[in-house]
Design an enzyme around this catalytic site. Structure first.
Site, PDB file in Angstrom:
ATOM      1  N   SER A 138       0.847  -1.193   0.000  1.00 32.81           N
ATOM      2  CA  SER A 138       0.000   0.000   0.000  1.00 32.81           C
ATOM      3  C   SER A 138       0.878   1.237   0.000  1.00 32.81           C
ATOM      4  O   SER A 138       2.027   1.202   0.484  1.00 32.81           O
ATOM      5  CB  SER A 138      -0.900   0.015   1.248  1.00 32.81           C
ATOM      6  N   TYR A 151      -2.361   0.026  10.293  1.00 25.30           N
ATOM      7  CA  TYR A 151      -2.418  -0.407   8.898  1.00 25.30           C
ATOM      8  C   TYR A 151      -1.088  -0.135   8.203  1.00 25.30           C
ATOM      9  O   TYR A 151      -0.549  -0.999   7.504  1.00 25.30           O
ATOM     10  CB  TYR A 151      -3.557   0.306   8.182  1.00 25.30           C
TER      11      TYR A 151
END
Length: 254
Positions: A138, A151
Site C-alpha cells: 500500500s 495499517y
C-alpha cells in the site's frame, strides 16, 4: 500474451473487492484459480458471477492467520504457479486510539497471514521449479497517512517480507513482488463512508477521490490488470520490486 493456460493460481481474499477482480482476471486468462476466503456468502456470489462467463473457481474456507490451516489448504492444492497475497483488513486510528486488540488483529491478518501463505506455498513452488508471488502492499508503507498507524505498520512489513523473500529464493526461480495501491473503490469504501459519514457519503467520496492527483479512485479491475502482468511470463525479469498504482499520489502531490 499473459496466458495462464495450464497454470494454477492461489488468491487469498479472492472473493471480494480487489481479490474478486483478481480472481476474474486470472481466470479469464486461462488460470485454474483457487481462492482462500473466510466468507461463504462471498464465495457463493463469486461462483455465480463467474458461471455467467463460463468460468469456475475452487474455493477453500480458511483464515490466513491460522498457519496449520494454510499448510493444509496449500498441500491439498499441491502444485501452484502463482500466489497472490491479497487478504487483509484495515483500521482507522493513530497510536493513542489503537488498542492492543486492534493492533493484534491487523498484525495477525496482514503480516502473519502473508507469512503463513509464503511458508506454505514456497516449498511447493520449489518442488515445481519456480513460480511468481505477489503481495498486496500500500502507499501507506511509503508516506504518512493520517489515522492509519496500525495499517501502515503492517504494509511496511509486507514490503520488507517481499524483498527478503525475493532475495532468498532467486535460485529457486521464484519471483516475489508487491504492489502499492492508493484508494480503490471497493465495497469497503462504501461501508466506511456509510458508517462514518451518514448523509454525507457523496461529499466525502468526492473528497477522498480528489486526494489523488488523477482525480478519482482506482477501479479494482485496474489493480487486477497489474497483478496479471507481474505474475505472468512476460514479467520474468521483475523481482524484488514494489509497484505503486496510485494515480500519481506518491510523486505528484504537492
Amino acid at each position: 500474451m499473459f496466458s495462464y493456460k495450464n497454470k494454477i493460481a492461489v488468491i487469498t481474499g479472492g472473493a471480494s473487492g480487489i481479490g474478486k477482480s483478481a480472481t476474474l482476471a486470472f481466470a479469464r486468462q486461462g488460470a485454474s484459480v483457487h481462492v482462500i476466503e473466510v466468507n461463504d456468502a462471498n464465495v457463493a456470489a463469486l461462483k455465480e458471477e463467474m458461471a455467467k462467463e463460463g468460468l469456475s473457481v475452487e474455493a477453500h474456507i480458511g483464515d490466513v492467520s491460522d498457519q496449520q490451516k494454510m499448510i493444509s489448504i496449500f498441500n491439498g492444492i499441491g502444485k501452484l504457479d502463482v500466489l497472490v497475497n491479497n487478504a487483509g483488513v484495515s483500521h482507522i486510528g493513530k497510536v493513542t486510539t489503537t488498542t492492543t486488540a486492534d493492533f493484534d488483529r491487523l498484525f495477525n491478518v496482514n503480516v502473519k497471514g502473508v507469512y503463513n501463505c509464503l511458508y506454505a506455498a514456497i516449498p511447493l513452488m520449489q518442488e515445481g521449479g519456480g513460480g511468481a508471488i505477489l503481495n498486496l502492499c500500500s502507499i501507506a508503507a511509503w508516506v504518512g497517512l493520517a489515522d492509519r498507524f496500525a495499517y501502515s505498520m503492517t504494509k511496511g512489513a509486507v514490503y520488507a517480507m517481499t524483498i527478503s523473500a525475493a532475495k532468498d529464493y532467486l535460485a529457486d526461480k521464484i519471483r516475489v513482488n508487491s504492489i502499492s495501491p492508493a484508494r480503490v473503490h471497493t465495497p469497503f469504501v462504501d461501508g466506511f463512508l456509510a458508517k462514518n459519514y451518514a448523509g454525507r457519503e457523496a461529499e466525502m467520496f468526492e473528497k477522498l477521490a480528489k486526494s489523488q492527483p488523477i482525480g478519482r479512485m482506482a477501479k479494482p479491475d485496474e489493480i487486477a490488470n497489474l497483478m496479471v502482468y507481474l505474475c505472468s511470463d512476460e514479467a520474468s525479469f521483475i523481482t524484488g520490486t514494489d509497484y505503486p498504482i496510485d494515480g500519481g499520489f506518491l510523486t505528484l502531490n504537492t
